[in-house]
Design a protein around this motif. Structure first.
Motif, PDB file in Angstrom:
ATOM      1  N   VAL A  60      87.503  40.234  -1.551  1.00 57.31           N
ATOM      2  CA  VAL A  60      87.576  40.329  -0.092  1.00 57.31           C
ATOM      3  C   VAL A  60      88.491  41.492   0.269  1.00 57.31           C
ATOM      4  CG1 VAL A  60      88.424  39.195   1.997  1.00 57.31           C
ATOM      5  CG2 VAL A  60      87.088  37.893   0.328  1.00 57.31           C
TER       6      VAL A  60
ATOM      7  N   PHE B 142      90.400  43.109   3.379  1.00 58.50           N
ATOM      8  CA  PHE B 142      90.807  43.145   4.790  1.00 58.50           C
ATOM      9  C   PHE B 142      91.069  44.599   5.135  1.00 58.50           C
ATOM     10  CE2 PHE B 142      91.880  38.762   3.657  1.00 58.50           C
ATOM     11  CZ  PHE B 142      91.411  38.069   4.761  1.00 58.50           C
TER      12      PHE B 142
ATOM     13  N   VAL C 290      83.057  44.539  -3.047  1.00 60.33           N
ATOM     14  CA  VAL C 290      83.922  44.119  -1.954  1.00 60.33           C
ATOM     15  C   VAL C 290      83.137  43.530  -0.795  1.00 60.33           C
ATOM     16  CG1 VAL C 290      85.891  45.609  -2.337  1.00 60.33           C
ATOM     17  CG2 VAL C 290      83.879  46.519  -1.205  1.00 60.33           C
ATOM     18  N   ARG C 291      83.769  42.585  -0.109  1.00 66.86           N
ATOM     19  CA  ARG C 291      83.216  42.062   1.139  1.00 66.86           C
ATOM     20  C   ARG C 291      84.259  42.367   2.205  1.00 66.86           C
ATOM     21  NH1 ARG C 291      80.296  41.611  -2.548  1.00 66.86           N
ATOM     22  NH2 ARG C 291      79.133  39.827  -3.334  1.00 66.86           N
ATOM     23  N   VAL C 292      83.864  43.167   3.172  1.00 64.46           N
ATOM     24  CA  VAL C 292      84.828  43.673   4.150  1.00 64.46           C
ATOM     25  C   VAL C 292      85.031  42.702   5.299  1.00 64.46           C
ATOM     26  CG1 VAL C 292      85.193  45.474   5.881  1.00 64.46           C
ATOM     27  CG2 VAL C 292      84.418  46.093   3.591  1.00 64.46           C
TER      28      VAL C 292
ATOM     29  N   ALA D  70      87.087  33.854  -3.785  1.00 73.01           N
ATOM     30  CA  ALA D  70      87.191  35.284  -4.059  1.00 73.01           C
ATOM     31  C   ALA D  70      87.958  35.474  -5.353  1.00 73.01           C
ATOM     32  CB  ALA D  70      87.912  35.988  -2.919  1.00 73.01           C
TER      33      ALA D  70
END
Lengths: 1000, 138
Positions: free
Chosen positions: B9, B11, B35-37, B59
């Motif tokens: 994740v 940020f 990645v997951r924004v 995550a």
């Protein structure tokens, strides 16, 4: 007399024209934006990368769509000016609109027509590489996003056959072969002409180098299309003769330009420098090297024009990456018969002849004013100079009263400069029409749907971006996937969400499915979120009931080879934002009164111009000047312009100058800043709606070459002062030497100071006038007399001024034995040279002002790594826009530039400031923090933590945060020990479900 | 055997990190798709709770990307974020997780290359640590 109208016609919808239109619309003008092509965007839409190295199409698309969606801008493609009558404020313009043969109201851009078209001709958009049909769109995202028919190649329209294939397949009956040319008339107050430039292919040297005859000789524009991943070969460097991938590539600079000789008849080479081709070649080289380091690139060049403040860095990067820079004169270009390779024969700088063979050779062509522009100048009776560029009054863009000219047609420049130029033209037009009242109708919006209490109904809208996103992200599968998510009641895929069509489709879908939360999958938050918010507001929803996933910049463009994982990633992020969206709550609008008074920091030429422009709109301005007089650096120059400005400032009752003044503190934000200023009389505090920073720069005080210890060693600015005084000492000298780049283009200050080459050449010519027998030597590394300044350089050579390029690695030495003696190594002869000079003139660097650091901290705006102010270059092309709203920048404070460029930027900065100051109120609807008074214990943590001093303890003894003041960072929220503050749209109830949903 | 593909994740602050991400996109700089924004307006707002929730939810790592020091859009939000990540690192170490699963990094707005580097570095770092032991797999 005819009534004056507050409307402007902008002719030429490239990057400069579009910016001018947006700027005018924002200042309350009705704008007609016309272009003779079927789509707007100009040369920029064809470029691969911009001067800032962004994908040009990605950079221009947001402003194209902003212009397309602006209710005050009417876009008129396929339209040309036929005649202009009337006077400033009340012109009547006759226009001719060419037929499109496609009804853009009926057309749904389904692509069936051009797929059915049997005609294939070279594509103009790709500069002849690749093909298009007779009915076509120049590129996928063209605006208007509708095809047009080219009557010359259409078999039906050119009468060759009775072909109706496109009309037969058209589902909406949009093809009209009987469409006719139409004439129309417009009433406008003023005109801004930005007709652009084109490459000059007719130069004798271009022909001599095999252009158009040898398959593997391309021009720099064609090369750009070949390099572009959106070009005809998707970025593969397939050479035209055999489709083989070119590995060894040469760029030849200045082909058909910078040639002073004159032929008796026929086409001439251009004399001047085209300014932008060096950086264009260097950028293309870096892109090619970046894809495969083993690619072998040579640039055959003369002087390298790396003149914008970031250019020198890029030039060194290219040298580090082993791009071969060969300073030379190419004497011939020929084709190797069997292989179709290209042989370059050249004279290197030291006079040796050499040959080298390349897979592909690129000619950097000179640039000339567009034919359409020249036609316009003739129509309007505007005089052209010998180089065919328009003649304008000094420091002005107004060619005739009410008719301004800007952009690269006025002066060849990179895109940020062309945009500043256009904004400067806007400012002059706005000044001219200051007294014409604003009559724009206000837009009415439907009431907001009350979403409190109701079940969330999420709509997911996925944009293909004209095929860009599906290259990596399977949008069809994503659409199905989104339909299965809990709470989603509507899904829709769009070809171009940003086009009027796409916007309309989303709006209707939101309304017909009673959607009350919107999720969009497409491009960047930063460029598209504001448009999306406006759209959902028009659909009756509060602007903050929307979330986004960026599948373009953060998807299709960055995970080209990892499709499976990229799709997984987008699905996860989509799950997250759908979960967040379901809980989103509406945010209210807050209104801020604007203090309609401007503040200009710095009373040099840029500051004075900006203040006068703002005051022209009836708005009072304070100038803070740190010395006891106006004028700044210009006081040392032999110009009358600064004096005329000072006089106008003095006579203007709206402008108040604070002398010996220093900014001490700045609080507040756009619309209402509070500045504390210290003067010898004491401190004072003033309120301002917007600020222009024109803090200036200064000349470097050299510590090299005996400056300061020998009185005959002076700087270029000091020479200018001597010339201004007409000093007798200049008549007595026999010889003078000029050393270029003193204190710049070195390790400490890698940037080029831009203005000194031209200033030095101009002063040498003046010196020759004062004292014709004086011998002058210029000792340089490159002569960067860009654009028409190059003619001054040629004149200086004609007058007998010597230019000696020295080897920078072996340095240059100045000593005092028996008069000033300069020793250097001549790059051309490779020999040591010793020169005697009575006067040594140093081209000292332009330095950022010493107050920049303090100002940067006080104003909260960033500096670049050299200490000049750093513009916001992502969201806009304009070099005057800062990241902090309400503050704009101009002049030397931003970087080295000439007086004319500073004046242009100052007007642009004033136009930006007026976009705030001309309004009585600004409205703001934004994410903000809110205190729960029941939980607040008034511990002052938030008051202490807030970077902008917004929270205060109110009468009820609890903390309060005003929504208009709050900038929405949330620092107070995470710092509050009692969880008493929440950041709207980013509360734990928003963010935690988003995190959790991504892993379900 | 397929190599382990961590889920991370990220940020990202709207003003620097997402501008840098846009720059990376516009310049076509490729980076790891692991990645997951999550968009935040300032990394100074990212709370320890959110870092923990991400690890709890599954995550394998969390990266917080803020502005360059001295260039934070909100002056010092990035310093606060860095401190908070450090504090969270010691908390997860107590809980038996490697502190390398959390990372703070910074990037200036035009830093497309740097943004891609951060994403790649974090992916490699977490890949070396292996899957998050809190993840409940069947």
């Amino acid at each position: 007399m005819e009534e004056k109208v507050r409307s402007v016609l902008v002719a030429g919808a490239g990057v400069a024209g579009i910016h001018a239109a947006l700027n005018l619309a924002n200042l309350g003008f009705k704008v007609y934006l016309l272009d003779k092509e079927a789509a707007i965007g100009g040369k920029m839409s064809q470029l691969y990368r911009t001067a800032e190295d962004n994908f040009a199409l990605g950079a221009i698309t947001p402003i194209i769509l902003e212009a397309s969606n602006n209710p005050n801008i009417q876009i008129m493609p396929l339209t040309q000016i036929e005649a202009v009558n009337g006077e400033p404020g009340a012109f009547t313009v006759s226009l001719k609109k060419a037929p499109r043969y496609v009804d853009i109201v009926k057309c749904v851009t389904c692509s069936l027509c051009w797929r059915a078209c049997p005609v294939k001709v070279p594509s103009e958009f790709n500069y002849g590489l690749g093909t298009r049909n007779a009915i076509y769109m120049p590129y996928g995202g063209a605006a208007p996003n509708k095809p047009s028919i080219d009557p010359e190649t259409c078999l039906n329209l050119n009468g060759k056959e009775k072909c109706t294939k496109c009309a037969d397949v058209c589902p909406s009956n949009a093809i009209n072969f009987n469409d006719k040319e139409t004439m129309l008339e417009l009433k406008v107050g003023a005109l801004i002409l930005t007709p652009g430039i084109e490459p000059f292919k007719d130069a004798p040297e271009v022909k001599a180098f095999g252009y158009g005859k040898m398959a593997n000789v391309l021009d720099n524009f064609q090369m750009d299309r070949l390099v572009s991943i959106y070009g005809p070969t998707a970025g593969e460097l397939k050479r035209p003769s055999d489709g083989k991938i070119a590995k060894k590539i040469a760029f030849i600079q200045c082909v058909g330009s910078r040639k002073p000789e004159e032929k008796k008849s026929g086409a001439q080479n251009l004399k001047y420098c085209s300014s932008i081709c060096c950086m264009h070649a260097i950028r293309s080289s870096l892109t090619i090297k970046g894809r495969d380091e083993s690619n072998d690139i040579s640039i055959f060049h003369n002087d390298i024009m790396a003149i914008a403040k970031t250019n020198e860095d890029i030039y060194s990067e290219a040298r580090q990456k082993a791009v071969q820079f060969i300073r030379s004169q190419v004497t011939s270009v020929s084709e190797v018969p069997d292989t179709k390779d290209v042989l370059i024969h050249y004279l290197s700088e030291d006079g040796k002849e050499a040959d080298e063979t390349f897979d592909l050779v690129v000619l950097s062509l000179g640039l000339v004013p567009s034919k359409e522009g020249i036609r316009l100048m003739k129509t309007l009776g505007i005089k052209l100079n010998a180089e065919q560029f328009p003649e304008l009054p000094e420091y002005s863009r107004m060619a005739l009263p009410g008719v301004a000219i800007a952009g690269s047609f006025r002066a060849l420049a990179d895109s940020p400069e062309a945009v500043a130029d256009a904004q400067a033209a806007v400012m002059e037009v706005v000044e001219l029409l200051a007294s014409v009242p604003d009559v724009l109708p206000s837009t009415s919006l439907p009431p907001e749907t009350d979403v409190a209490g109701g079940e969330p109904r999420v709509g997911v809208y996925i944009c293909d971006c004209g095929g860009i996103i599906p290259k990596v992200i399977d949008t069809d599968a994503l659409l199905k996937f989104s339909g299965r998510l809990e709470g989603v009641v509507d899904t829709l895929k769009l070809a171009y969400a940003c086009q009027a069509d796409g916007m309309q489709q989303m709006k209707s879908s939101i309304q017909s499915h009673d959607v009350n939360r919107v999720v969009f999958v497409g491009c960047s938050y930063r460029s598209f979120l504001p448009k999306l918010q406006n759209l959902i507001r028009e659909a009756g929803l509060n602007k903050f009931l929307v979330e986004m996933v960026n599948a373009r910049e953060l998807g299709a463009w960055v995970h080209i080879n990892e499709k499976e994982q990229a799709n997984e990633r987008v699905r996860a992020e989509l799950k997250g934002v759908v979960a967040k969206a379901k809980g989103l709550k509406p945010l209210p609008v807050s209104i801020r009164d604007v203090t309609q008074k401007g503040l200009v920091v710095g009373g040099g030429v840029a500051g004075m111009v900006a203040a006068l422009s703002i005051a022209s709109q009836g708005i009072p301005v304070d100038i803070i000047e740190k010395t006891d007089k106006l004028g700044g650096n210009a006081n040392r120059l032999s110009l009358s312009y600064p004096d005329s400005l000072k006089k106008m400032i003095k006579e203007n009752p709206r402008i108040n100058v604070l002398y010996n003044a220093e900014l001490k503190e700045l609080r507040g934000r756009v619309g209402r800043f509070t500045a504390r200023v210290q003067t010898p009389e004491g401190g004072s505090t003033g309120e301002y709606g917007a600020i222009v920073v024109a803090a200036g720069g200064k000349e470097y005080r050299p510590n090299e070459y005996l400056y300061g210890s020998d009185k005959n060693v002076i700087t270029q600015l000091e020479l200018e002062e001597l010339i201004k005084k007409g000093g007798p000492e200049l008549k007595r000298i026999n010889s003078a030497a000029v050393i270029h780049c003193v204190g710049s283009r070195n390790n400490e200050r890698p940037y080029c100071s831009r203005l000194c080459c031209t200033q030095a050449v101009r002063n040498s010519l003046k010196l020759k006038e004062i004292n014709p027998k004086v011998q002058i030597y210029h000792l340089h590394r490159d002569i960067r007399t860009y654009f028409l300044n190059d003619i001054l350089y040629q004149n200086a050579q004609k007058e007998g001024v010597s230019f000696i390029r020295y080897d920078e690695n072996r340095g240059l030495d100045v000593s005092q034995k028996g008069g000033l003696t300069i020793r250097l190594n001549d790059s051309q002869t490779q020999k040591e040279v010793e020169l005697k000079a009575d006067l040594l003139i140093l081209n000292a660097a332009v330095l950022p002002g010493e107050d920049n650091k303090t100002l940067s901290r006080l104003l909260g705006i960033p500096l670049d790594k050299w200490g000049f102010f750093q513009e916001e270059s992502y969201m806009t092309f304009s070099p005057v826009v800062m990241s902090k709203k309400g503050i704009s920048i101009c002049g030397l404070a931003h970087g080295p530039k000439t007086m004319d460029e500073s004046v242009s930027q100052a007007r642009a900065a004033a136009a930006e400031a007026l976009s705030v100051l001309s309004k009585e109120k600004l409205t703001r609807q934004a994410v903000h923090a809110e205190v729960n008074p029941g939980k607040c214990i008034a511990c002052l943590t938030c008051v202490r933590l807030c970077p902008y001093g917004v929270p205060f303890i109110n009468e009820d003894r609890v903390a309060q945060i005003l929504p208009f003041e709050c900038r929405g960072c949330g620092i107070c929220v995470s710092g509050c020990p009692n969880d008493a503050i929440e950041l709207k749209s980013f509360t734990d109830d928003d963010v935690v479900p988003q995190i959790e949903a991504m892993f379900v | 055997m397929n190599q382990f593909e961590p889920e991370i994740v990220a940020f990202c602050c709207h003003y620097c990190a997402l501008a840098a991400a846009d720059t990376a996109g516009k310049m076509g700089i490729q980076f790891a798709p692991n990645v997951r924004v999550i968009r935040v307006l300032c990394t100074g707002k990212v709370e320890i709770l959110h870092l923990m929730k991400a690890l709890e939810a599954g995550a394998d790592g969390v990266v917080v990307v803020g502005c360059k020091f001295g260039e934070c859009y909100f002056k010092d939000g990035n310093y606060r974020a860095q401190k908070r990540v450090q504090r969270a690192q010691s908390l997860i170490e107590e809980a038996g997780l490697e502190k390398g699963r959390l990372r703070f990094d910074f990037v200036p707005g035009p830093g497309g290359k740097k943004f891609a580097e951060i994403m790649n570095t974090m992916t490699q770092q977490v890949r070396a640590l292996g899957p998050n032991p809190l993840k409940q797999k069947q």
